[in-house]
Motif scaffolding. Structure first.
Motif, short mmCIF file in Angstrom:
data_model
loop_
_atom_site.label_atom_id
_atom_site.label_comp_id
_atom_site.label_asym_id
_atom_site.label_seq_id
_atom_site.Cartn_x
_atom_site.Cartn_y
_atom_site.Cartn_z
N ILE A 180 0.87 -1.17 0.00
CA ILE A 180 0.00 0.00 0.00
C ILE A 180 0.91 1.22 0.00
N PRO A 181 0.81 2.10 -0.99
CA PRO A 181 1.75 3.24 -1.09
C PRO A 181 1.74 4.11 0.17
N GLU A 182 2.90 4.65 0.49
CA GLU A 182 3.04 5.48 1.69
C GLU A 182 2.13 6.70 1.63
N PHE A 239 -16.53 2.29 -0.75
CA PHE A 239 -15.25 1.59 -0.95
C PHE A 239 -15.05 1.36 -2.45
N PRO A 240 -14.76 2.42 -3.21
CA PRO A 240 -14.73 2.29 -4.68
C PRO A 240 -13.70 1.30 -5.20
N ASP A 241 -12.58 1.13 -4.51
CA ASP A 241 -11.55 0.21 -5.00
C ASP A 241 -12.04 -1.23 -5.02
N LEU A 242 -12.89 -1.59 -4.07
CA LEU A 242 -13.38 -2.97 -4.01
C LEU A 242 -14.33 -3.27 -5.16
N TRP A 243 -14.95 -2.25 -5.71
CA TRP A 243 -15.81 -2.44 -6.88
C TRP A 243 -14.99 -2.38 -8.17
N ALA A 244 -13.98 -1.53 -8.19
CA ALA A 244 -13.19 -1.33 -9.42
C ALA A 244 -12.45 -2.58 -9.85
N ILE A 245 -12.04 -3.41 -8.88
CA ILE A 245 -11.22 -4.58 -9.21
C ILE A 245 -12.02 -5.71 -9.84
N ARG A 246 -13.36 -5.63 -9.80
CA ARG A 246 -14.17 -6.74 -10.32
C ARG A 246 -13.89 -7.03 -11.78
N ARG A 273 -5.23 3.20 -8.06
CA ARG A 273 -4.82 2.06 -8.88
C ARG A 273 -3.84 1.17 -8.13
N ALA A 274 -2.98 1.78 -7.30
CA ALA A 274 -2.01 0.98 -6.53
C ALA A 274 -2.72 0.13 -5.50
N VAL A 275 -3.73 0.68 -4.84
CA VAL A 275 -4.51 -0.10 -3.88
C VAL A 275 -5.25 -1.21 -4.60
N GLN A 276 -5.78 -0.92 -5.76
CA GLN A 276 -6.49 -1.95 -6.52
C GLN A 276 -5.56 -3.09 -6.90
#
Length: 268
Positions: free
Chosen positions: A172-174, A258-265, A189-192
């Motif tokens: 997870i980026p600093e 929690f947009p990242d959890l949807w974006a990765i689908r 994008r890094a979290v995804q």
């Protein structure tokens, strides 16, 4: 012989005080109270009690993340989701109130509006949907304002989740970990990329991710049901407290916390 004083059910729950709080406004000028006002009051008081419990559980979930206690964290998430389901189901009861039944006492609400629920705003802040434009609804120095400000300046559940993943070895980026706690959640994008790795490597943490998605989806379901309940009850009329009614509520639909959890689908 002395007699011990035992705690009673009513005393422990402060029932006398609790049951005195349902004060109908429609009967204050000598007339009979409108029958459905009692239901309206009780439903909303119960919602506020559940909001209080959800905040209590979300704080505990955040603490379990900090302690790397996955079993208790998953259990707490299950409880949170169950409470949310109960809250959605309560709308079925409120929808038994017909439009004319509500209009019979609606004017008694005057400037009161559900938008003034500071605990619901606290919930949004706790989940990462932070913004300053809601503070103006609460008087400076009031307990509601202080509670909301404390929550605004506290890390969100999502921020705690990212630190939890970082502690488990995910990249997870600093700059994401050190983001200002008052900043709203933004997709990364890094979290995804880290979440995609997690889904491919750690089935236990996938369970946690799915429960967070369930929470996000449940909140969106509650918003949708709320909009339809308002449309069913007052149609296109303005809401109380000089709000836009259903039109205002509709703007909050389909907004994930929690947009990242949807974006990765798409990329799994």
């Amino acid at each position: 012989m002395t007699h011990e004083k035992y705690q009673t059910y009513a005393a422990y729950l402060h029932l006398e005080e609790l049951l005195s709080l349902q004060v109908e406004q429609s009967g204050t000028n000598g007339g009979d109270p409108e029958h459905d006002e009692m239901l309206f009051i009780i439903i909303h008081q119960v919602y506020e009690l559940w909001f209080k419990q959800l905040l209590h559980e979300l704080d505990f979930a955040r603490d379990r993340m900090a302690a790397d206690d996955l079993p208790r964290l998953l259990h707490t998430m299950t409880r949170i989701l169950t409470i949310l389901k109960v809250q959605v189901a309560q709308l079925d009861i409120l929808e038994t109130m017909r439009p004319l039944d509500f209009l019979a006492f609606r004017q008694r609400l005057e400037e009161a509006s559900g938008l003034q629920s500071f605990q619901f705003r606290e919930l949004e802040f706790a989940l990462g949907f932070k913004r300053t434009n809601v503070f103006g609804r609460y008087a400076e120095g009031s307990e509601a304002r202080r509670s909301l400000e404390r929550r605004y300046h506290s890390p969100s559940l999502w921020a705690a989740f990212l630190r939890f993943l970082h502690g488990r070895g995910f990249e997870i980026p600093e700059d994401v970990l050190e983001r200002e706690v008052t900043a709203p959640t933004e997709p990364s994008r890094a979290v995804q990329a880290a979440l995609i790795q997690l889904h491919r490597e750690d089935p236990f943490l996938v369970q946690l991710c799915e429960r967070l998605v369930d929470l996000d989806e449940g909140l969106q379901e509650w918003r949708y049901r709320h909009v339809k309940m308002v449309e069913r009850t007052i149609g296109a009329r303005p809401g109380t407290g000089r709000t836009e009614g259903a039109a205002y509520l509709r703007n909050s639909l389909n907004r994930p916390v929690f947009p990242d959890l949807w974006a990765i689908r798409t990329d799994l």
